[in-house]
Enzyme design. Structure first.
Site, short mmCIF file in Angstrom:
data_model
loop_
_atom_site.label_atom_id
_atom_site.label_comp_id
_atom_site.label_asym_id
_atom_site.label_seq_id
_atom_site.Cartn_x
_atom_site.Cartn_y
_atom_site.Cartn_z
N GLU A 121 0.81 -1.22 0.00
CA GLU A 121 0.00 0.00 0.00
C GLU A 121 0.85 1.27 0.00
O GLU A 121 0.44 2.30 -0.52
CB GLU A 121 -0.96 0.02 1.20
N PHE A 158 -11.70 -6.86 14.08
CA PHE A 158 -10.61 -7.36 13.24
C PHE A 158 -10.27 -6.32 12.17
O PHE A 158 -11.15 -5.81 11.48
CB PHE A 158 -11.02 -8.68 12.58
N GLN A 159 -9.00 -5.99 12.08
CA GLN A 159 -8.49 -5.00 11.13
C GLN A 159 -9.14 -3.63 11.29
O GLN A 159 -9.33 -2.91 10.32
CB GLN A 159 -8.62 -5.51 9.69
N LYS A 209 -17.48 -0.74 5.82
CA LYS A 209 -17.86 -1.71 4.81
C LYS A 209 -19.36 -1.69 4.51
O LYS A 209 -19.77 -1.76 3.35
CB LYS A 209 -17.44 -3.12 5.26
N MET A 248 24.33 8.94 2.37
CA MET A 248 24.13 10.24 3.01
C MET A 248 24.40 10.14 4.51
O MET A 248 24.96 11.05 5.12
CB MET A 248 22.70 10.73 2.74
#
Ligand SMILES: Cc1ncc(C[n+]2csc(CCOP(=O)(O)OP(=O)(O)O)c2C)c(N)n1
Ligand SMILES: [Mg+2]
Lengths: 163, 566
Positions: B43, B105-106, B155, B473
């Site tokens: 993602e 959940f999630q 959802k 760097m």
């Protein structure tokens, strides 16, 4: 300097957390905060007292204005204004102390709103400084509890904060 | 309904990754062919790809992720876009409304997590609100100072069995959000008078000019005035880098002449810049003799770090247009004599040639030479996306961008792992263009899984890896400030074989180790127009980026090489 910033905020979920989050995220401090819906239920009015030099306050108001939920704001301390705070204070009051507390309350135009044989609950309304002064004046009395609302305010005269 | 709203908003491409909370939406995607979905492999890469797309096209990038880990994986990309004011819409799935707050959940509080790194966010509560919220989200993301907007959707809100009458609003009005349009005429007049009367003026412009589509007008203004101009890291390409009035990039790794000219100027016209600490060095020592004229669309950017003498809030294009008009009608004439002297002084600084490349011995490749070579073989006309580190600074210094939106890099947040997915987003926006990712072996390993995405969608990105076998760097700072103690900045013994890696993903890998082969092999790689080529260029591992600002100093205080400082 101490500033009182009054904000009209969309009465939306999460709006308040955006305002409060801004202060913590940018390291500005909040001394007090009050919030409640206005006569128009789609708007809340928020009053924040904060301290900072002019530069900091300018940044604070600019960043607040950038928040999409902020409809309008005013720094009340920029002009003549009325500020009020309400304090409920519960003290131990027995014997001679009852008179003393009573007298002090009178001087401050405070009201005793609840009484038991050993306890007074007092309501004081005024500027934050007056509330502080009241607390100083009853120095020596046992304070059991203090609940202050934080400052709320409006500009004096014609000037209004509205959409 | 959501996908239909996106289509009605003009969205052609979305970048995403499915999961439980967005399955209704994915089903809707399956059943249509108007909005194309690109399946990334992480993602974070979806957000960077959308970001690259937005930077290259000027149109908002759109991301779709699931709740919980999908949403949190997107956070780095949202912050990256936020810091650089990139328009982006991130649609995140959320658990069912009835489960919110139950640690389902999630479930994560995406609106909460993203709050400090978005321009605004929405939590959709009713299906019927979707069109309106989508419209508002795009409006907010793309107007004023642009930025990412999150739309969190439970959802159940996307459940197709919940029907409502769909209509997409034509416009939005938000009483609490207004976009500053024209700058204050009085202020602009004041600024123009100061600008025309200047003896040692300089224009200092940034990403705001690119975001605000002001490059053409800026070029006109600068050439009309005949004044020197410098761009920030974010502003490269806003003014043609090959033009003689351009002094190069300014700031921490800016050119000697740009930083000196800033320091000794008497008037600084800052447009679409935010006086970032990587530019100004110590604020109290910044441009001691200069009046500051500051143009920006975001009032909060003005006088944030450096107090402006003349603040102007407005869109870059309208303010420059007004300036051009006022210059025409003003009685104040530019002091050409003073300007000549100023240019002489600047030319003196230029002679220092602070970006001179000293070739290495034994056919060893200097990283700067790779960028010079890249510039040559792409005719200076590629889209160059960069990761973060030394290679980023070399790319900024040595690739001369003549056009806006060609230089795609994470300036504000400095996100390693940004470059490759961003180059992918650019390639999707412009399938026929040359999309290059300049990266380091460190940064590349932060999002290399996207090699698979590039195979799936046939994206012939060219990856130029300046392989110095170290977090260069970091190592440079350790060289300069920590006595060369390389604490966890080297890993030469455990680097992957990037050639095999590219091949494992079905692409072409190529290694270049000798300067004498550089041009020929790079040319070969770029000739493979339809293939992704990973070009692993082994460069001098001891090279530092110079000039480099001296911490605690002013803009004129720079380290120019391992042995020279100002
Ligand atoms: C996500 C992230 N983690 C850490 C850093 C700190 N950092 C800045 S540059 C750099 C080294 C980058 O190494 P590499 O990609 O090989 O580039 P080089 O400097 O060697 O060219 C690091 C670790 C960062 N910018 N981003
Ligand atoms: Mg490296």
């Amino acid at each position: 300097m101490r500033h009182i910033i009054s904000i009209l905020l969309e009465n939306e979920p999460g709006a308040l957390s955006r305002v409060v989050g801004l202060f913590s995220q940018r390291n500005y401090n909040i001394e007090s905060l009050t919030v409640a819906p206005t006569e128009d239920h789609t708007l809340s009015r928020l009053t924040i007292t904060t301290v900072g030099d002019d530069r900091k306050i300018e940044q604070i108001t600019k960043h607040l204005n950038k928040l999409v939920d902020v409809v309008k704001l005013v720094d009340l301390t920029e002009g003549a204004h009325i500020e009020r705070e309400l304090m409920l204070i519960k003290v131990k009051a027995t014997g001679a102390q009852r008179d003393e507390v009573n007298r002090t309350a009178d001087i401050f135009r405070a009201q005793i709103v609840d009484v038991t044989s050993t306890i007074y609950s007092i309501q004081v309304v005024g500027t934050s400084a007056k509330l502080d002064a009241f607390l100083a004046a009853i120095n020596g009395i046992t304070i059991l509890e203090v609940a202050r609302t934080g400052v709320s305010g409006v500009s004096r005269g014609e000037k209004v904060l509205s959409v | 309904m959501l996908i239909r709203a996106l289509h009605d908003e003009g969205v052609e491409l979305i970048y995403g990754y499915p999961g439980g909370a967005v399955l209704h939406i994915y089903d809707a995607i399956f059943n249509q062919d108007k909005v194309e979905h690109i399946l990334v492999r992480h993602e974070q890469a979806a957000t960077h790809a959308a970001d690259g797309y937005a930077r290259a096209t000027g149109r908002p990038g759109v991301v779709l992720v699931t709740s919980g880990p999908g949403a949190t994986n997107a956070v780095t990309g949202i912050a990256t876009a936020f810091m650089d004011s990139i328009p982006m819409i991130v649609i995140s799935g959320q658990v069912d409304s009835s489960l919110i707050g139950s640690d389902g959940f999630q479930e994560t509080d995406m609106v909460g997590i993203s709050r400090p790194i978005v321009k605004h966010s929405f939590m959709v509560q009713n299906p019927a609100d979707i069109p309106n919220i989508v419209k508002k989200a795009f409006y907010i993301a793309t107007t004023g100072r642009p930025g990412p907007v999150v739309i969190d959707i439970p959802k159940d809100v996307t459940d197709p069995s919940k029907k409502f009458k769909y209509s997409y609003p034509e416009s939005v009005k938000l009483r609490s959000y207004s976009v500053p349009a024209k700058g204050h005429t009085g202020q602009i007049k004041k600024a123009v008078e100061i600008l025309l009367a200047a003896k040692r003026p300089i224009l200092y412009t940034g990403g705001g000019v690119i975001q605000g589509e002001g490059s053409a007008l800026l070029t006109e203004l600068t050439q009309k005035l005949g004044y020197p101009i410098t761009n920030t890291l974010m502003g490269l390409g806003a003014y043609p880098a090959t033009d003689k009035q351009f002094l190069g990039m300014l700031g921490m790794h800016g050119t000697y002449e740009a930083n000196m000219a800033m320091h000794f100027s008497d008037v600084v016209l800052g447009i679409g810049v935010r006086f970032d600490d990587r530019v100004t060095n110590t604020i109290s020592k910044f441009c001691p003799g200069a009046k500051i004229l500051h143009v920006d669309i975001d009032p909060a950017s003005i006088s944030k770090t450096v107090a402006a003498d003349v603040p102007i809030v407005g869109s870059v294009t309208s303010v420059i247009e007004d300036m051009l008009e006022l210059i025409k009608s003003s009685d104040t004439k530019i002091d050409r004599k003073a300007l000549d002297l100023w240019w002489k002084q600047i030319d003196g600084w230029r002679e220092k040639d602070s970006l001179k490349v000293v070739p290495a011995e034994n056919d060893v490749i200097k990283p700067q030479q790779v960028i010079q070579c890249l510039y040559e073989i792409t005719n200076g006309d590629a889209y160059v996306s960069s990761d973060v580190g030394q290679h980023q600074m070399f790319a900024a210094q040595y690739y001369k961008f003549d056009k806006p939106r060609r230089w795609i890099n994470s300036g504000g947040l400095g996100t390693m792992g940004f470059g490759f997915p961003a180059a992918m987003g650019v390639q999707l926006a412009f399938p026929d263009a040359v999309s290059v990712c300049v990266t380091g072996e460190g940064s590349f390993q932060m999002n290399l899984q996207e090699l698979a995405t590039c195979l799936q969608y046939n994206l012939p990105v060219k990856i130029v890896c300046l392989n110095n076998q170290a977090l260069g760097m970091v190592k440079q700072w350790q060289d300069m400030q920590y006595g060369g103690r390389y604490s966890h900045s080297t890993y030469a013994e455990s680097l992957p074989d990037f050639i095999k890696l590219a091949e494992a993903y079905g692409h072409v890998g190529m290694r270049i180790e000798k300067l004498s082969e550089l041009k020929q092999k790079m040319t070969e790689a770029f000739a493979l127009k339809d293939r992704l080529v990973f070009i692993d260029v082994m460069v001098d591992p001891m090279e530092h980026v110079y000039p480099m600002a001296i911490k605690g100093g002013s803009m004129k205080d720079m380290i120019l090489s391992k042995t020279e400082r100002t």
